[in-house]
Scaffold this motif. Sequence first.
Motif, PDB file in Angstrom:
ATOM      1  N   PHE A 228     -14.070   2.678   1.209  1.00 24.79           N
ATOM      2  CA  PHE A 228     -14.487   2.694   2.617  1.00 24.79           C
ATOM      3  C   PHE A 228     -13.298   2.340   3.501  1.00 24.79           C
ATOM      4  CE2 PHE A 228     -19.367   1.707   2.530  1.00 24.79           C
ATOM      5  CZ  PHE A 228     -19.564   2.741   1.652  1.00 24.79           C
ATOM      6  N   PRO A 229     -13.150   3.035   4.641  1.00 26.95           N
ATOM      7  CA  PRO A 229     -12.137   2.608   5.609  1.00 26.95           C
ATOM      8  C   PRO A 229     -12.554   1.263   6.223  1.00 26.95           C
ATOM      9  CG  PRO A 229     -13.502   4.322   6.565  1.00 26.95           C
ATOM     10  CD  PRO A 229     -13.929   4.188   5.129  1.00 26.95           C
ATOM     11  N   LEU A 230     -11.605   0.595   6.824  1.00 27.12           N
ATOM     12  CA  LEU A 230     -11.854  -0.760   7.316  1.00 27.12           C
ATOM     13  C   LEU A 230     -13.053  -0.865   8.265  1.00 27.12           C
ATOM     14  CD1 LEU A 230     -11.076  -3.710   7.364  1.00 27.12           C
ATOM     15  CD2 LEU A 230      -9.246  -3.172   8.978  1.00 27.12           C
ATOM     16  N   CYS A 231     -13.246   0.131   9.132  1.00 30.59           N
ATOM     17  CA  CYS A 231     -14.381   0.074  10.066  1.00 30.59           C
ATOM     18  C   CYS A 231     -15.702  -0.040   9.311  1.00 30.59           C
ATOM     19  CB  CYS A 231     -14.394   1.302  10.981  1.00 30.59           C
ATOM     20  SG  CYS A 231     -14.354   2.888  10.119  1.00 30.59           S
ATOM     21  N   MET A 232     -15.823   0.679   8.205  1.00 29.64           N
ATOM     22  CA  MET A 232     -17.078   0.700   7.453  1.00 29.64           C
ATOM     23  C   MET A 232     -17.167  -0.480   6.488  1.00 29.64           C
ATOM     24  SD  MET A 232     -18.492   3.194   8.891  1.00 29.64           S
ATOM     25  CE  MET A 232     -17.997   4.612   9.881  1.00 29.64           C
TER      26      MET A 232
ATOM     27  N   TYR B 197      -3.932   4.161  16.504  1.00 27.07           N
ATOM     28  CA  TYR B 197      -4.901   3.524  15.611  1.00 27.07           C
ATOM     29  C   TYR B 197      -5.138   4.332  14.342  1.00 27.07           C
ATOM     30  CZ  TYR B 197      -5.465   1.167  20.027  1.00 27.07           C
ATOM     31  OH  TYR B 197      -5.209   0.496  21.185  1.00 27.07           O
ATOM     32  N   GLN B 198      -5.216   5.641  14.479  1.00 29.15           N
ATOM     33  CA  GLN B 198      -5.458   6.468  13.286  1.00 29.15           C
ATOM     34  C   GLN B 198      -4.238   6.467  12.362  1.00 29.15           C
ATOM     35  OE1 GLN B 198      -7.989   9.311  16.063  1.00 29.15           O
ATOM     36  NE2 GLN B 198      -7.460  10.332  14.165  1.00 29.15           N
ATOM     37  N   LEU B 199      -3.052   6.372  12.947  1.00 28.65           N
ATOM     38  CA  LEU B 199      -1.853   6.250  12.096  1.00 28.65           C
ATOM     39  C   LEU B 199      -1.852   4.903  11.371  1.00 28.65           C
ATOM     40  CD1 LEU B 199       1.033   7.797  14.251  1.00 28.65           C
ATOM     41  CD2 LEU B 199      -0.043   8.740  12.195  1.00 28.65           C
TER      42      LEU B 199
ATOM     43  N   GLY C 204     -17.206  -0.018  15.979  1.00 25.91           N
ATOM     44  CA  GLY C 204     -15.890   0.203  16.573  1.00 25.91           C
ATOM     45  C   GLY C 204     -14.837   0.360  15.498  1.00 25.91           C
ATOM     46  N   CYS C 205     -13.583   0.501  15.932  1.00 22.19           N
ATOM     47  CA  CYS C 205     -12.446   0.653  15.015  1.00 22.19           C
ATOM     48  C   CYS C 205     -11.659  -0.659  14.999  1.00 22.19           C
ATOM     49  CB  CYS C 205     -11.541   1.797  15.484  1.00 22.19           C
ATOM     50  SG  CYS C 205     -10.009   1.925  14.523  1.00 22.19           S
ATOM     51  N   PRO C 206     -11.562  -1.314  13.853  1.00 23.91           N
ATOM     52  CA  PRO C 206     -10.863  -2.608  13.794  1.00 23.91           C
ATOM     53  C   PRO C 206      -9.429  -2.552  14.319  1.00 23.91           C
ATOM     54  CG  PRO C 206     -12.084  -2.233  11.776  1.00 23.91           C
ATOM     55  CD  PRO C 206     -12.161  -0.956  12.564  1.00 23.91           C
ATOM     56  N   TYR C 207      -8.758  -1.408  14.137  1.00 22.27           N
ATOM     57  CA  TYR C 207      -7.363  -1.315  14.607  1.00 22.27           C
ATOM     58  C   TYR C 207      -7.314  -1.393  16.134  1.00 22.27           C
ATOM     59  CZ  TYR C 207      -6.826   0.068   9.816  1.00 22.27           C
ATOM     60  OH  TYR C 207      -6.892   0.063   8.445  1.00 22.27           O
TER      61      TYR C 207
ATOM     62  N   SER D 107     -16.791  10.579  14.248  1.00 17.28           N
ATOM     63  CA  SER D 107     -15.354  10.755  13.990  1.00 17.28           C
ATOM     64  C   SER D 107     -14.596   9.504  14.431  1.00 17.28           C
ATOM     65  CB  SER D 107     -14.834  11.943  14.796  1.00 17.28           C
ATOM     66  OG  SER D 107     -14.903  11.625  16.181  1.00 17.28           O
ATOM     67  N   CYS D 108     -13.331   9.410  14.009  1.00 20.61           N
ATOM     68  CA  CYS D 108     -12.472   8.292  14.448  1.00 20.61           C
ATOM     69  C   CYS D 108     -12.394   8.244  15.967  1.00 20.61           C
ATOM     70  CB  CYS D 108     -11.069   8.446  13.883  1.00 20.61           C
ATOM     71  SG  CYS D 108     -10.990   8.208  12.113  1.00 20.61           S
ATOM     72  N   GLN D 109     -12.216   9.400  16.573  1.00 18.50           N
ATOM     73  CA  GLN D 109     -12.067   9.450  18.025  1.00 18.50           C
ATOM     74  C   GLN D 109     -13.266   8.823  18.727  1.00 18.50           C
ATOM     75  OE1 GLN D 109     -11.564  13.430  19.403  1.00 18.50           O
ATOM     76  NE2 GLN D 109     -10.173  12.813  21.057  1.00 18.50           N
ATOM     77  N   LYS D 110     -14.442   9.158  18.243  1.00 21.62           N
ATOM     78  CA  LYS D 110     -15.667   8.617  18.837  1.00 21.62           C
ATOM     79  C   LYS D 110     -15.749   7.102  18.613  1.00 21.62           C
ATOM     80  CE  LYS D 110     -20.687   9.097  18.699  1.00 21.62           C
ATOM     81  NZ  LYS D 110     -21.343   9.781  19.800  1.00 21.62           N
ATOM     82  N   ILE D 111     -15.395   6.665  17.429  1.00 17.31           N
ATOM     83  CA  ILE D 111     -15.480   5.240  17.095  1.00 17.31           C
ATOM     84  C   ILE D 111     -14.436   4.442  17.879  1.00 17.31           C
ATOM     85  CG2 ILE D 111     -15.173   3.562  15.224  1.00 17.31           C
ATOM     86  CD1 ILE D 111     -16.355   5.730  13.328  1.00 17.31           C
ATOM     87  N   ILE D 112     -13.233   5.003  17.970  1.00 16.40           N
ATOM     88  CA  ILE D 112     -12.155   4.318  18.686  1.00 16.40           C
ATOM     89  C   ILE D 112     -12.501   4.180  20.171  1.00 16.40           C
ATOM     90  CG2 ILE D 112      -9.748   4.602  19.486  1.00 16.40           C
ATOM     91  CD1 ILE D 112      -9.152   5.756  16.641  1.00 16.40           C
TER      92      ILE D 112
ATOM     93  N   HIS E 110     -11.234  10.990  10.327  1.00 17.88           N
ATOM     94  CA  HIS E 110     -12.683  10.788  10.177  1.00 17.88           C
ATOM     95  C   HIS E 110     -12.935   9.803   9.041  1.00 17.88           C
ATOM     96  CE1 HIS E 110     -16.928  11.551   9.913  1.00 17.88           C
ATOM     97  NE2 HIS E 110     -16.861  12.403  10.934  1.00 17.88           N
ATOM     98  N   PRO E 111     -13.814   8.830   9.266  1.00 17.22           N
ATOM     99  CA  PRO E 111     -14.090   7.865   8.181  1.00 17.22           C
ATOM    100  C   PRO E 111     -14.565   8.547   6.900  1.00 17.22           C
ATOM    101  CG  PRO E 111     -15.051   7.098  10.239  1.00 17.22           C
ATOM    102  CD  PRO E 111     -14.541   8.479  10.504  1.00 17.22           C
ATOM    103  N   ASN E 112     -15.326   9.617   7.018  1.00 15.52           N
ATOM    104  CA  ASN E 112     -15.796  10.299   5.808  1.00 15.52           C
ATOM    105  C   ASN E 112     -14.677  11.068   5.110  1.00 15.52           C
ATOM    106  OD1 ASN E 112     -18.474  10.036   7.580  1.00 15.52           O
ATOM    107  ND2 ASN E 112     -19.012  10.060   5.417  1.00 15.52           N
TER     108      ASN E 112
END
Length: 189
Positions: free
Chosen positions: A19-23, A153-155, A116-119, A100-105, A175-177
């Motif tokens: 899982f990515p950090l957000c999840m 953040y995505q980088l 949200g996105c932890p970064y 998507s990451c964009q939506k979460i960020i 995308h987290p998925n």
Amino acid sequence: NEVGEISLKDIYQIAKTSFPLCMRHLFEKVREDHHLKHGGRMQLGLFLKGVGLKLDDALAFWKAEFAPKVSAERFDKEYAYNIRHNYGREGKRTDYTPYSCQKIISSTPGVGDHHGCPYRHFSEENLRAALVRMGVSSRAVEDVMDKVRNRHYQLACTLTFEAVHGSSCDAGINHPNQYFIDSQRIMQS
Ligand code: SF4
């Protein structure tokens, strides 16, 4: 999806590795607090659907995690509908897509929210601690923080992926998925 189905019993192990950090954060929080506010339930719930958790397993997962605080009756009345809704079984029967990451960020978590996105949304101190817990080396943590300071953040997430998997991620994380699928591909190879 490409990964296929994930059973409920496997989800706990897979959350730690893929899982990515957000999840990871939402997953840990629901297990700790036995609750998540709406934004978190949506972000994690749709992600889990994308990962391949079937509706019945999703209902069982949330019900069990909420059980110390929410009775089965109240769960069925207040929470089950939304979960079935996310799977397109209620209301307009839309099959909702994971965020998507964009939506979460670009989301704006308030006090007590864990989505949200932890970064983007964690304090520097909390983010550093979370990265260390993921097993990111101190040098890689500095590289990640450098991206965060520049609002990439995505980088930052991509560098974390590479540090954790010891493998490059040329496409970058968007995308987290996708993070999950790329991780599973490496784990299973
Ligand atoms: Fe999640 Fe995307 Fe942020 Fe990574 S960059 S933590 S996948 S929202």
